[in-house]
Every structure is written in C-alpha cells, then in structure tokens.
Design an enzyme around this catalytic site. Structure first.
Site, PDB file in Angstrom:
ATOM      1  N   ASN A   4       2.672 -26.610  18.954  1.00 15.58           N
ATOM      2  CA  ASN A   4       3.299 -26.326  20.304  1.00 15.58           C
ATOM      3  C   ASN A   4       4.680 -25.742  19.807  1.00 15.58           C
ATOM      4  O   ASN A   4       5.239 -24.824  20.630  1.00 15.58           O
ATOM      5  CB  ASN A   4       3.901 -27.746  20.634  1.00 15.58           C
ATOM      6  N   HIS A   6       9.039 -26.714   9.615  1.00 11.92           N
ATOM      7  CA  HIS A   6       8.799 -25.258  10.494  1.00 11.92           C
ATOM      8  C   HIS A   6       9.860 -24.129  10.001  1.00 11.92           C
ATOM      9  O   HIS A   6      11.164 -24.679  10.112  1.00 11.92           O
ATOM     10  CB  HIS A   6       9.000 -25.584  11.935  1.00 11.92           C
TER      11      HIS A   6
HETATM   12  N1  LIG Z   1       6.661 -29.782  22.039  1.00  8.27           N
HETATM   13  C1  LIG Z   1       6.431 -30.210  20.971  1.00  8.27           C
HETATM   14  O1  LIG Z   1       7.106 -29.897  19.890  1.00  8.27           O
HETATM   15  C2  LIG Z   1       5.526 -31.246  20.694  1.00  8.27           C
HETATM   16  C3  LIG Z   1       5.411 -31.997  19.286  1.00  8.27           C
HETATM   17  C4  LIG Z   1       4.716 -32.808  19.149  1.00  8.27           C
HETATM   18  C5  LIG Z   1       3.726 -33.058  20.169  1.00  8.27           C
HETATM   19  N2  LIG Z   1       3.570 -32.375  21.294  1.00  8.27           N
HETATM   20  C6  LIG Z   1       2.418 -32.595  22.199  1.00  8.27           C
HETATM   21  O2  LIG Z   1       2.835 -33.738  23.168  1.00  8.27           O
HETATM   22  C7  LIG Z   1       1.880 -34.191  23.565  1.00  8.27           C
HETATM   23  C8  LIG Z   1       1.601 -35.882  23.513  1.00  8.27           C
HETATM   24  O3  LIG Z   1       1.445 -36.082  22.117  1.00  8.27           O
HETATM   25  P1  LIG Z   1       1.556 -37.611  21.470  1.00  8.27           P
HETATM   26  O4  LIG Z   1       1.502 -37.473  19.891  1.00  8.27           O
HETATM   27  O5  LIG Z   1       2.222 -38.636  22.435  1.00  8.27           O
HETATM   28  O6  LIG Z   1      -0.140 -37.890  21.819  1.00  8.27           O
HETATM   29  P2  LIG Z   1      -1.147 -39.309  22.084  1.00  8.27           P
HETATM   30  O7  LIG Z   1      -2.445 -38.888  21.840  1.00  8.27           O
HETATM   31  O8  LIG Z   1      -0.202 -40.136  21.005  1.00  8.27           O
HETATM   32  O9  LIG Z   1      -0.674 -39.814  23.417  1.00  8.27           O
HETATM   33  C9  LIG Z   1      -1.155 -39.061  24.816  1.00  8.27           C
HETATM   34  C10 LIG Z   1      -1.460 -40.196  25.859  1.00  8.27           C
HETATM   35  O10 LIG Z   1      -1.607 -39.535  26.910  1.00  8.27           O
HETATM   36  C11 LIG Z   1      -2.681 -40.204  27.520  1.00  8.27           C
HETATM   37  N3  LIG Z   1      -3.421 -39.387  28.684  1.00  8.27           N
HETATM   38  C12 LIG Z   1      -4.437 -38.182  28.234  1.00  8.27           C
HETATM   39  N4  LIG Z   1      -4.664 -38.062  29.348  1.00  8.27           N
HETATM   40  C13 LIG Z   1      -4.107 -38.387  30.571  1.00  8.27           C
HETATM   41  C14 LIG Z   1      -3.990 -38.215  31.869  1.00  8.27           C
HETATM   42  N5  LIG Z   1      -4.661 -37.327  32.604  1.00  8.27           N
HETATM   43  N6  LIG Z   1      -2.927 -38.914  32.487  1.00  8.27           N
HETATM   44  C15 LIG Z   1      -2.197 -39.876  32.171  1.00  8.27           C
HETATM   45  N7  LIG Z   1      -2.230 -40.244  30.661  1.00  8.27           N
HETATM   46  C16 LIG Z   1      -3.090 -39.296  29.858  1.00  8.27           C
HETATM   47  C17 LIG Z   1      -3.581 -40.967  26.492  1.00  8.27           C
HETATM   48  O11 LIG Z   1      -4.442 -42.069  26.865  1.00  8.27           O
HETATM   49  C18 LIG Z   1      -2.399 -41.067  25.627  1.00  8.27           C
HETATM   50  O12 LIG Z   1      -2.032 -42.269  25.383  1.00  8.27           O
HETATM   51  C19 LIG Z   1       0.546 -33.643  22.919  1.00  8.27           C
HETATM   52  O13 LIG Z   1       0.081 -32.374  23.745  1.00  8.27           O
HETATM   53  C20 LIG Z   1       1.078 -32.939  21.831  1.00  8.27           C
HETATM   54  O14 LIG Z   1       0.497 -31.753  21.236  1.00  8.27           O
HETATM   55  C21 LIG Z   1       4.524 -31.558  21.378  1.00  8.27           C
END
Ligand SMILES: NC(=O)c1ccc[n+]([C@@H]2O[C@H](COP(=O)([O-])OP(=O)(O)OC[C@H]3O[C@@H](n4cnc5c(N)ncnc54)[C@H](O)[C@@H]3O)[C@@H](O)[C@H]2O)c1
Length: 258
Positions: free
Chosen positions: A179, A209
C-alpha cells in the site's frame, strides 16, 4: 461527525473501538459493516451506515473498496480509504473521483513524508523516487509463490530481495504489503517515476520503509521503522492510529498540517 467503519479487522477494529469509546473528540461511531462479525461492535448493514454517517472508513481490503467505495461517495458520504494499493487501478481511482458528491480521502497509513514529496513534485517533476520495504521474511509469503519459494522465505538466514521494479507491479504482487508504494506514487502524482522493492529479512523485528526522492526541489530520504501489529504481522500497529488522526483532523480541524 458520525463515522462508520467498513471492515472490523486489525485496522478497522481498532478504529471502531476507539470511536465507540469516545477517544476521538468530535467523532462518534455510527456503525460497523463486516460480514465476518465483531461481537463487541455495533454491526449494521451498508445501507444503514450510509444513512447514518458523515464519513465512512474503508478498512476492508482492495476488493471491498472497489465494491462499495463508489456507492459511499455517490450517497454523499466522505470516504477515508485505507486500502490505498487498490488505487494502482487507474479505472477505480477515476470511478471514485467521479462518484461524488462525497469527498475522497486517503489514509497516510504506515508512512510519512507524503506532504513534502507532493510539494517537491509540484515544484518540478522528480527524477527518481524509490521505496524499499523490509519485512520479516515469513510475513511476505504470497499465494502466487511456489512451495519452494515459500519454504525458502520461511527458512532463509539472510535478507532476500523478492522484487524490485515499477511501483505498480510491486503493489500488484504484494497487495497487503505495498500500500505504501501506492501512497508514494499517488503523492508524487506519477506511477512511472517510482521504483519499489520488497525485501524479506529473517531478523527484521520492525517493518521498515526507506523512501528516497531526487529532483529540482532537493534530495529526500525518509526512513520509517514500524512495529508490526501483534494480530496481523503483515500490517503495522500504527496504521489504525493514522486513520484515527485523520478522522480527528476532519472532525475538529485545529492544528492540521496540509
Ligand atoms: N495504507 C496503508 O499504509 C496500509 C497499511 C496496512 C494495511 N493496509 C490495508 O488496509 C486493509 C485492511 O487491513 P487489515 O489488516 O485491517 O485487514 P484484516 O484482514 O485484518 O481486516 C479486513 C476486514 O474486512 C472485512 N471485510 C472484507 N470484505 C468486506 C466487505 N465487502 N464489507 C465489509 N467488511 C469486509 C473482513 O471480514 C475483515 O474482518 C487491507 O487492504 C490492507 O492492505 C493499508
């Protein structure tokens, strides 16, 4: 500000609980959408979140952003995106930018320096931008890797560079880990100038990073070393707090850097 959260995993769960517990002045939790459930959080439907929120936080993953993001903005709700890597897809970014009246906001997530990179790129195009991400080797195993490659990552005694190339390609190959490469590319407004690398290090206690940029405005180097989230080691513990800082700035703009 009433804020709804889509996705109550390692990031969204922390964000939703902090909002529920009143730790963001000026913001309250309107509801949480997650088909996987979250026993201690007020689960509602997407329609309910759309009708009761001023801001919707997407913390559900790249596919969910593509599925619900345009609908959130079309309903006139502001959207704070955490799955920034999804925006490597130009068509999705265009769709979100045109979907308003809601406003699109991107979380700074795991990194910083985006403001200065944006300013430098605005002054004159940057000639070279790199982002090198180093993570604990075992946390970088991907579904597309062969069994031998995955086993090598789990047992390597030395750091291994897994990929180096255009930020768009690296973001696609490591969707949960890159990301940050997407954030850098979006900040400088040019995917082609950004080279990204992913390095697996068996001894990396912290996720690092290193971002460098050169251009007429100057020469920049940012090094970020984040503690991995205990629940989801592929993500950094600070990320939900970046989201909460963004919500606080939107809810009660006081001392906000822009
Ligand atoms: N911007 C950044 O720097 C950064 C950093 C880390 C993670 N991320 C991103 O953030 C996102 C979330 O990460 P996380 O570690 O919390 O993931 P996670 O897998 O712990 O949680 C995701 C949650 O979303 C739910 N979900 C999936 N599809 C859904 C939908 N259509 N509607 C509602 N809920 C839904 C899942 O059931 C799960 O509980 C990921 O895409 C990850 O790549 C971004």
């Amino acid at each position: 500000m009433r804020a709804g959260v889509i996705g109550a995993g390692s990031i969204g769960g922390v964000v939703a609980r902090a909002l529920r517990d009143g730790s963001v002045p000026g913001a309250t939790l309107s509801g949480v959408v997650d088909p996987a459930g979250a026993a201690d959080l007020p689960l509602v439907s997407l329609d309910e979140v759309l009708s009761t929120s001023d801001l919707v936080v997407e913390a559900a993953g790249q596919r969910a952003l593509a599925e619900v993001g345009p609908q959130v903005l079309a309903a006139g709700r502001d959207l704070l995106v955490v799955s920034v890597g999804a925006l490597a897809d130009d068509a999705l970014l265009d769709k979100l930018l045109c979907a308003g009246p809601g406003e699109l906001h991107l979380s700074t997530g795991a990194i910083g320096g985006l403001d200065l990179l944006r300013a430098a790129a605005r002054m004159a195009p940057l000639s070279r931008v790199t982002i090198e991400t180093t993570k604990l080797a075992a946390n970088l195993v991907q579904a597309w890797m062969s069994d031998e490659e995955a086993a090598r990552l789990r047992t390597t005694a030395e750091p291994v560079e897994l990929m180096r190339g255009p930020a768009r390609d690296v973001t696609a190959a490591f969707p949960k880990s890159a990301n940050v490469a997407a954030s850098v590319a979006l900040a400088v407004g040019d995917w082609d100038v950004v080279e990204a690398a992913v390095i697996a290090d068996p001894a990396a206690e912290l996720t690092s990073h290193v971002i460098t940029a050169d251009g007429p405005a100057g020469s920049y180097r940012f090094e970020i070393r984040n503690r991995p989230s205990p629940r989801t080691p592929t993500s950094s513990e600070v990320v939900p707090h970046a989201v909460l800082a963004a919500i606080a700035a939107l809810a009660e703009p006081r001392v906000v850097f822009r």
